[in-house]
Design an enzyme around this catalytic site. Sequence first.
Site, PDB file in Angstrom:
ATOM      1  N   LYS A 153     -87.995  44.369 -75.174  1.00 58.74           N
ATOM      2  CA  LYS A 153     -86.322  44.703 -75.268  1.00 58.74           C
ATOM      3  C   LYS A 153     -85.775  43.293 -76.008  1.00 58.74           C
ATOM      4  O   LYS A 153     -84.746  43.412 -76.950  1.00 58.74           O
ATOM      5  CB  LYS A 153     -85.813  44.762 -73.958  1.00 58.74           C
TER       6      LYS A 153
ATOM      7  N   GLN B 185     -84.299  44.056 -64.732  1.00 59.34           N
ATOM      8  CA  GLN B 185     -85.683  44.894 -64.880  1.00 59.34           C
ATOM      9  C   GLN B 185     -85.980  45.411 -63.529  1.00 59.34           C
ATOM     10  O   GLN B 185     -86.163  44.424 -62.606  1.00 59.34           O
ATOM     11  CB  GLN B 185     -86.553  43.930 -65.401  1.00 59.34           C
TER      12      GLN B 185
ATOM     13  N   ASP C 268     -77.625  50.359 -68.743  1.00 56.76           N
ATOM     14  CA  ASP C 268     -78.772  51.465 -68.541  1.00 56.76           C
ATOM     15  C   ASP C 268     -78.320  52.586 -67.876  1.00 56.76           C
ATOM     16  O   ASP C 268     -79.159  53.439 -67.834  1.00 56.76           O
ATOM     17  CB  ASP C 268     -79.410  50.477 -67.352  1.00 56.76           C
TER      18      ASP C 268
END
Length: 294
Positions: free
Chosen positions: A53, A97, A120
């Site tokens: 990412k 994460q 997200d």
Amino acid sequence: MTAQLIDGIALSKKLRAEVARRAAALKERGVVPGLAVILVGDDPASAVYVRNKVKACEEHGIRSVLEKHDASMSEAELLARLAGLNADPTIHGILVQMPLPKHIEPAKVIEAISTDKDVDGYSVESAGRLVAGLPGFRPCTPWGCMKLIESTGIELRGKHAVVIGRSNTVGKPMALLLLQADATVTVCHSRTPDLAAHTRSADVVVAAVGRRGTVTGDMVKPGAVVIDVGMNRVPEGEPGAGKLCGDVDFASVEPVAGAITPVPGGVGPMTIAMLLANTVASAERAAASAPGHP
Ligand code: NAP
């Protein structure tokens, strides 16, 4: 009949190029899109995801701030750190994460991220916005799947779409996005007695299960669009042991389907592309609402 192969690598490259263009346009106005990526603990798979990412951000004009914290970080410390990032005007997206160490409650952490920076799309407010058809960040994987489906040229209005899986991060938002596109949607899960009875009438099948061989050729209507979200490994002792594979038995489905995503090279590359797109969109929104903006 041979199915059209839906190339997630090619489509994600196109979308990433668009992201880079938008990031460059923002930079000319003095705004550099910023994504904070937080990793707590030393899960090796998470470290790889995070690295990918961060690398993708760097390649597309997005500043990434990677914070690695020890597994002993307390929940209160993490929440305080998120509050700091929420207030930081140079940060437009925040990603924590998963999985987190056991002593930290994921739901609390997700809810601590400002909705304006929830790139997200996992928070309850983002989910509610999707349910209500309001603008907001859409979860990256299902949103990427929508782009893949759109790329086939299928008109979703009035079509029957079957989503296999009902997780909050993939199955449920996927079903809502398809509904928003005017498909008639069926959601199947582990308690669905006869999965094939549903998939056989589907114009679009999205498999998000995490179980190899869930969808086989006899379960698919000829010409259907098949999207394989699954990420599994071929078990030891079988041909191709250790290789990445999806939920769909490609060999038997490909001759029947109209279009199909491969694994790897289908849904996977789209997830990061959509994360970049959400981050740049967040920066654009922040720039538009900044004082002095016309
Ligand atoms: P999850 O939270 O484990 O959800 C799996 C879903 O599949 C559940 O709703 C479960 O039903 C259902 N299911 C399990 N066995 C089934 C069966 N035999 N028949 C029908 N449904 C069944 O997984 P997830 O996070 O949604 O992820 C699904 C897969 O996608 C995984 O392989 C994951 O690694 C992959 N994934 C890939 C990406 C990517 O970027 N490519 C991103 C995210 C996830 P119940 O609700 O009844 O338990």
